[in-house]
Design an enzyme around this catalytic site. Structure first.
Site, PDB file in Angstrom:
ATOM      1  N   HIS A  42       0.931  -1.228   0.349  1.00 56.16           N
ATOM      2  CA  HIS A  42       0.151   0.087   0.444  1.00 56.16           C
ATOM      3  C   HIS A  42       1.019   0.974   0.163  1.00 56.16           C
ATOM      4  O   HIS A  42       1.057   2.374  -1.170  1.00 56.16           O
ATOM      5  CB  HIS A  42      -1.005  -0.503   1.395  1.00 56.16           C
ATOM      6  CG  HIS A  42      -2.061   1.253   1.842  1.00 56.16           C
ATOM      7  ND1 HIS A  42      -2.308   1.575   2.675  1.00 56.16           N
ATOM      8  CD2 HIS A  42      -2.195   1.818   0.842  1.00 56.16           C
ATOM      9  CE1 HIS A  42      -3.393   2.857   2.527  1.00 56.16           C
ATOM     10  NE2 HIS A  42      -3.199   2.810   1.337  1.00 56.16           N
ATOM     11  N   GLU A  45       2.523   1.645  -3.458  1.00 55.02           N
ATOM     12  CA  GLU A  45       1.245   2.063  -4.261  1.00 55.02           C
ATOM     13  C   GLU A  45       0.994   4.143  -4.047  1.00 55.02           C
ATOM     14  O   GLU A  45       0.995   4.725  -5.108  1.00 55.02           O
ATOM     15  CB  GLU A  45      -0.441   1.367  -4.370  1.00 55.02           C
ATOM     16  CG  GLU A  45      -1.326   2.638  -4.829  1.00 55.02           C
ATOM     17  CD  GLU A  45      -2.592   2.108  -3.279  1.00 55.02           C
ATOM     18  OE1 GLU A  45      -3.085   3.751  -3.321  1.00 55.02           O
ATOM     19  OE2 GLU A  45      -3.105   1.007  -2.667  1.00 55.02           O
ATOM     20  N   HIS A  46       1.763   4.164  -2.956  1.00 58.92           N
ATOM     21  CA  HIS A  46       1.131   5.252  -2.770  1.00 58.92           C
ATOM     22  C   HIS A  46       2.661   6.563  -3.295  1.00 58.92           C
ATOM     23  O   HIS A  46       2.874   7.486  -3.907  1.00 58.92           O
ATOM     24  CB  HIS A  46       1.581   6.074  -1.100  1.00 58.92           C
ATOM     25  CG  HIS A  46      -0.272   5.990  -0.473  1.00 58.92           C
ATOM     26  ND1 HIS A  46      -0.433   7.213   0.413  1.00 58.92           N
ATOM     27  CD2 HIS A  46      -1.113   4.628  -0.426  1.00 58.92           C
ATOM     28  CE1 HIS A  46      -1.896   6.945   0.551  1.00 58.92           C
ATOM     29  NE2 HIS A  46      -1.872   5.706   0.007  1.00 58.92           N
ATOM     30  N   GLU A 123      -4.915   6.637   6.607  1.00 66.85           N
ATOM     31  CA  GLU A 123      -6.254   6.480   5.776  1.00 66.85           C
ATOM     32  C   GLU A 123      -6.524   5.389   7.125  1.00 66.85           C
ATOM     33  O   GLU A 123      -7.865   4.979   6.732  1.00 66.85           O
ATOM     34  CB  GLU A 123      -5.329   5.489   4.805  1.00 66.85           C
ATOM     35  CG  GLU A 123      -5.382   6.671   3.597  1.00 66.85           C
ATOM     36  CD  GLU A 123      -5.162   5.972   2.125  1.00 66.85           C
ATOM     37  OE1 GLU A 123      -4.781   4.840   1.835  1.00 66.85           O
ATOM     38  OE2 GLU A 123      -4.769   7.055   0.948  1.00 66.85           O
TER      39      GLU A 123
END
Length: 170
Positions: A42, A45-46, A123
């Site tokens: 994740h 991904e950022h 998040e």
């Protein structure tokens, strides 16, 4: 069709559309990250959105998209990560150039690293009580510990604090 690099490509075209779009599914997700660093997929991904050798300005990609009626997003699952965008058709090649460089020469700068660890942590905190996340957490209670399935959204503890305590530079 498949080009020589083995990538599977699906191409659709409609001259009447007011947007051009592309998506890329990378065959790496939560199940591929080390169990002692949940959230790494994740986090990556950022990070890919934040500058490349050809386009080093961290805001370039999103600024280009916004300036030409486009938007982008990405999502990490257990087995893959999908990156997607749409834009006004006349600017498709410009955004595709920026997009493709994510996967060729991402910068992964230290300043972006700390900022995106905080974004992933935020998040995680916002969504920790979502019903889907609670269901996933209950599934993990019965999961075989030898299976790669694990909690994988990531937070500051898993991406920065624990690695630093192990002597690893996040």
């Amino acid at each position: 069709f498949s080009p020589p690099n083995g990538m599977k490509v699906i191409l659709a075209s409609d001259a009447n559309c007011d947007k051009a779009a592309a998506a890329l599914a990378v065959g790496v997700g939560r199940l591929h990250e080390p169990k002692d660093m949940p959230g790494l997929a994740h986090f990556c991904e950022h990070m890919l959105f934040l500058g490349t050798e050809a386009f080093p300005d961290e805001a370039e990609y999103k600024r280009f998209l916004k300036g030409h009626g486009g938007k982008c997003n990405a999502a990490t699952s257990d087995s893959y990560t999908v990156y997607m965008f749409d834009v006004a058709p006349d600017h498709f090649s410009g955004v595709l150039d920026r997009f493709s460089n994510f996967f060729l020469t991402p910068l992964l700068t230290p300043s972006a690293t700390e900022r995106e660890i905080n974004a992933v942590d935020s998040e995680h905190s916002m969504r920790i009580t979502d019903d889907g996340r609670r269901s996933y957490a209950s599934l993990l209670l019965d999961a075989n510990p030898a299976h790669p399935l694990h909690w994988g959204s990531g937070n500051a503890q898993s991406l920065r604090d624990a690695p630093l305590a192990r002597g690893t530079d996040p």
